[in-house]
Design a protein around this motif. Structure first.
Motif, PDB file in Angstrom:
ATOM      1  N   UNK A  74       0.843  -1.194   0.000  1.00 22.53           N
ATOM      2  CA  UNK A  74       0.000   0.000   0.000  1.00 22.53           C
ATOM      3  C   UNK A  74       0.879   1.245   0.000  1.00 22.53           C
ATOM      4  N   UNK A  75       0.285   2.364  -0.423  1.00 18.74           N
ATOM      5  CA  UNK A  75       1.001   3.636  -0.375  1.00 18.74           C
ATOM      6  C   UNK A  75       0.807   4.271   0.997  1.00 18.74           C
ATOM      7  N   UNK A  76       1.656   5.216   1.305  1.00 15.40           N
ATOM      8  CA  UNK A  76       1.643   5.851   2.628  1.00 15.40           C
ATOM      9  C   UNK A  76       0.244   6.323   3.050  1.00 15.40           C
ATOM     10  N   UNK A  77      -0.447   6.979   2.109  1.00 15.60           N
ATOM     11  CA  UNK A  77      -1.775   7.530   2.422  1.00 15.60           C
ATOM     12  C   UNK A  77      -2.822   6.447   2.678  1.00 15.60           C
ATOM     13  N   UNK A  78      -2.481   5.218   2.313  1.00 18.80           N
ATOM     14  CA  UNK A  78      -3.453   4.128   2.498  1.00 18.80           C
ATOM     15  C   UNK A  78      -3.298   3.419   3.845  1.00 18.80           C
ATOM     16  N   UNK A  79      -2.270   3.790   4.583  1.00 15.42           N
ATOM     17  CA  UNK A  79      -2.125   3.231   5.933  1.00 15.42           C
ATOM     18  C   UNK A  79      -2.917   4.097   6.895  1.00 15.42           C
ATOM     19  N   UNK A  80      -3.653   3.443   7.778  1.00 12.87           N
ATOM     20  CA  UNK A  80      -4.557   4.203   8.650  1.00 12.87           C
ATOM     21  C   UNK A  80      -4.200   4.053  10.132  1.00 12.87           C
ATOM     22  N   UNK A  81      -2.924   3.774  10.397  1.00 12.87           N
ATOM     23  CA  UNK A  81      -2.460   3.708  11.783  1.00 12.87           C
ATOM     24  C   UNK A  81      -2.488   5.090  12.422  1.00 12.87           C
ATOM     25  N   UNK A  82      -2.582   5.105  13.752  1.00  9.67           N
ATOM     26  CA  UNK A  82      -2.532   6.384  14.465  1.00  9.67           C
ATOM     27  C   UNK A  82      -1.104   6.934  14.440  1.00  9.67           C
ATOM     28  N   UNK A  83      -0.996   8.252  14.592  1.00  9.50           N
ATOM     29  CA  UNK A  83       0.320   8.900  14.513  1.00  9.50           C
ATOM     30  C   UNK A  83       1.257   8.422  15.627  1.00  9.50           C
ATOM     31  N   UNK A  84       0.680   8.078  16.768  1.00 17.88           N
ATOM     32  CA  UNK A  84       1.492   7.672  17.915  1.00 17.88           C
ATOM     33  C   UNK A  84       2.481   6.554  17.556  1.00 17.88           C
ATOM     34  N   UNK A  85       1.987   5.518  16.878  1.00 19.97           N
ATOM     35  CA  UNK A  85       2.819   4.319  16.695  1.00 19.97           C
ATOM     36  C   UNK A  85       3.939   4.509  15.673  1.00 19.97           C
ATOM     37  N   UNK A  86       3.820   5.533  14.819  1.00 22.31           N
ATOM     38  CA  UNK A  86       4.871   5.725  13.816  1.00 22.31           C
ATOM     39  C   UNK A  86       6.003   6.621  14.324  1.00 22.31           C
ATOM     40  N   UNK A 225      -5.149   8.728   6.955  1.00 25.57           N
ATOM     41  CA  UNK A 225      -4.021   8.516   6.048  1.00 25.57           C
ATOM     42  C   UNK A 225      -3.081   9.708   5.946  1.00 25.57           C
ATOM     43  N   UNK A 226      -3.304  10.732   6.768  1.00 29.61           N
ATOM     44  CA  UNK A 226      -2.427  11.912   6.759  1.00 29.61           C
ATOM     45  C   UNK A 226      -1.404  11.719   7.892  1.00 29.61           C
ATOM     46  N   UNK A 227      -0.173  11.405   7.529  1.00 28.77           N
ATOM     47  CA  UNK A 227       0.808  10.976   8.522  1.00 28.77           C
ATOM     48  C   UNK A 227       1.885  12.017   8.794  1.00 28.77           C
ATOM     49  N   UNK A 228       2.643  11.780   9.863  1.00 27.56           N
ATOM     50  CA  UNK A 228       3.826  12.586  10.108  1.00 27.56           C
ATOM     51  C   UNK A 228       4.911  12.123   9.124  1.00 27.56           C
ATOM     52  N   UNK A 229       5.956  12.919   8.992  1.00 30.53           N
ATOM     53  CA  UNK A 229       6.980  12.588   7.994  1.00 30.53           C
ATOM     54  C   UNK A 229       7.654  11.249   8.287  1.00 30.53           C
ATOM     55  N   UNK A 230       7.561  10.802   9.537  1.00 24.83           N
ATOM     56  CA  UNK A 230       8.299   9.585   9.925  1.00 24.83           C
ATOM     57  C   UNK A 230       7.806   8.321   9.214  1.00 24.83           C
ATOM     58  N   UNK A 231       6.508   8.285   8.862  1.00 21.69           N
ATOM     59  CA  UNK A 231       5.976   7.038   8.307  1.00 21.69           C
ATOM     60  C   UNK A 231       6.623   6.693   6.966  1.00 21.69           C
ATOM     61  N   UNK A 232       6.877   7.711   6.150  1.00 20.25           N
ATOM     62  CA  UNK A 232       7.461   7.459   4.835  1.00 20.25           C
ATOM     63  C   UNK A 232       8.788   6.714   4.931  1.00 20.25           C
ATOM     64  N   UNK A 233       9.620   7.159   5.863  1.00 24.86           N
ATOM     65  CA  UNK A 233      10.921   6.504   6.044  1.00 24.86           C
ATOM     66  C   UNK A 233      10.752   5.072   6.533  1.00 24.86           C
ATOM     67  N   UNK A 234       9.803   4.908   7.450  1.00 23.08           N
ATOM     68  CA  UNK A 234       9.547   3.568   7.980  1.00 23.08           C
ATOM     69  C   UNK A 234       9.094   2.623   6.862  1.00 23.08           C
TER      70      UNK A 234
END
Lengths: 250, 166
Positions: A74-86, A225-234
């Motif tokens: 999936x693409x970054x915007x398709x992940x729906x995890x909370x910001x906390x865990x990323x 699906x709006x994440x902090x910058x950290x998710x992309x690197x992960x």
């Protein structure tokens, strides 16, 4: 195909996948052998749980996608995890703070999910909650040790809690799919967990001689699906092999 | 309706007993309690297994080993992984607990005692080397997800404790 159920499953599962990946980064890099092993064991539990969720999600969506496709492609915007865990493993206090703030929520969620009318979700919850009770013990124990430890450990633990606090409120936000699943007796009404969550967290912080942050300004967006910058690197780490060598297998 | 009862065809028992847990080779999967049912239907053996922990990497190997040993005994088989009812350490048989201890892994205590050793530092776990209860927790997580790490303060031996899962 039940699109709302699919979205609902991902809403739970993505948190475990992303947090599992974060903890997995500590393999060989933990501050001590014991904490290294503990964090990676927790990671393994979360990945195990995620497999059950994604296998079920793949069955629900029924379009040929597999559990691996859902996890890896999936693409970054398709992940729906909370910001906390990323949030990254800034230091051990952050790692523990993130874990603690998630574990307390995770336990309350699974406790209710056990009663879901959906038998598969109920079975996964009953299995997972046993593991998560150990996670919560571990992170709680460390919050107390660091909080009520030395001057430096106390300061670092407080900074971590202060820094992560802004991501806690999102845990209790409902998406449209969540609301529909709650009305069908499948999903858990997370808004009903909020009061108990903050009561438990505050009590433990108090035991740890830490202050419960008073800030009322909270970040949100992960569930949309709006994440902090950290998710992309992960994700670039997580997905690298499948992107570089499509369909590769071990 | 889920049942906590095992349904094992007695013909299959001695065959399945040959399969061991790859992480703990002294323990058969029957003693571990991971086989929840084994029946013969239209000449096909249907086996249901349940994981000890969700992320247990041994489950795939166990599934393959079951198919292999059944095929050596002339059976076609299907192995299904089930999650409910969730596995508990209560399903480890008395023979299994003994095998664990002899292998150097302390068998799980009851839930209350388990909590007091893991959280409050109580000394209740018996050392697998010298039987002393003068033991302490080193780490809540050990070499696999199901174990915690302990050390004996009498003989100094480090050992694993199989955590109670209920």
């Amino acid at each position: 195909m039940n699109n709302n159920l699919y979205k609902y499953i991902l809403g739970i599962a993505d948190n475990s996948l992303i947090l599992g990946q974060r903890l997995g980064e500590l393999c060989g890099h933990g501050p001590s052998l014991e904490t290294d092993i503990a964090c990676t064991n927790i990671s393994l539990d979360l990945f195990g749980q995620v497999r059950s969720y994604y296998q079920y999600a793949a069955k629900v969506i029924g379009d040929g996608r597999t559990e691996d496709d859902i996890a890896m492609l999936r693409k970054e915007r398709e992940y729906v995890n909370v910001l906390l865990v990323e949030q990254p493993n800034t230091d051990f206090a952050y790692t523990i703070g993130r874990q603690f703030l998630f574990d307390v929520y995770h336990y309350l969620l699974l406790n209710k999910l056990q009663n879901s009318h959906d038998l598969t979700l109920s079975a996964i919850a009953k299995k997972s909650i046993k593991e998560v009770s150990y996670h919560q013990r571990f992170s709680t124990d460390w919050v107390k040790r660091l909080g009520d430890g030395t001057e430096v450990s106390h300061q670092k633990m407080q900074e971590a809690i202060d820094g992560l606090w802004t991501y806690t409120d999102e845990l209790f936000h409902q998406t449209e799919a969540d609301k529909i699943m709650v009305s069908e007796g499948v999903g858990v009404d997370v808004t009903s967990l909020k009061e108990q969550y903050y009561a438990i967290v505050s009590k433990i912080l108090e035991d740890a001689t830490l202050k419960t942050p008073e800030s009322k300004w909270f970040q949100k967006g992960g569930k949309q699906g709006i994440h902090t910058e950290h998710l992309g690197y992960l994700l670039s780490d997580l997905q690298y092999m499948q992107r570089a060598y499509p369909n590769m297998e071990w | 309706m889920v049942s906590t009862e095992q349904h094992i065809n007695q013909l299959l028992f001695p065959i399945l007993e040959q399969v061991s847990d790859p992480e703990i080779p002294v323990l058969s999967i029957m003693e571990m309690g991971v086989v929840r049912s084994a029946i013969i239907e239209n000449d096909i053996v249907k086996v249901q297994i349940t994981p000890t922990y969700s992320g247990c990497p041994a489950m795939d190997v166990i599934g393959d080993d079951i198919k292999k040993v059944l095929s050596e005994n002339g059976y076609n088989s299907e192995v299904e992984l089930i999650l409910a009812p969730a596995w508990t350490t209560d399903w480890i048989t008395p023979k299994g607990r003994k095998a664990l201890e002899e292998y150097g892994i302390a068998a799980p205590l009851d839930a209350e005692a388990d909590k007091s050793v893991l959280l409050d530092g109580k000394r209740l776990v018996k050392c697998t080397n010298c039987n002393s209860k003068n033991t302490r927790l080193i780490s809540q997580f050990g070499s696999t997800a199901c174990k915690a790490q302990f050390q004996c303060d009498d003989c100094q031996e480090p050992f694993d404790y199989f955590k109670c899962l209920k």
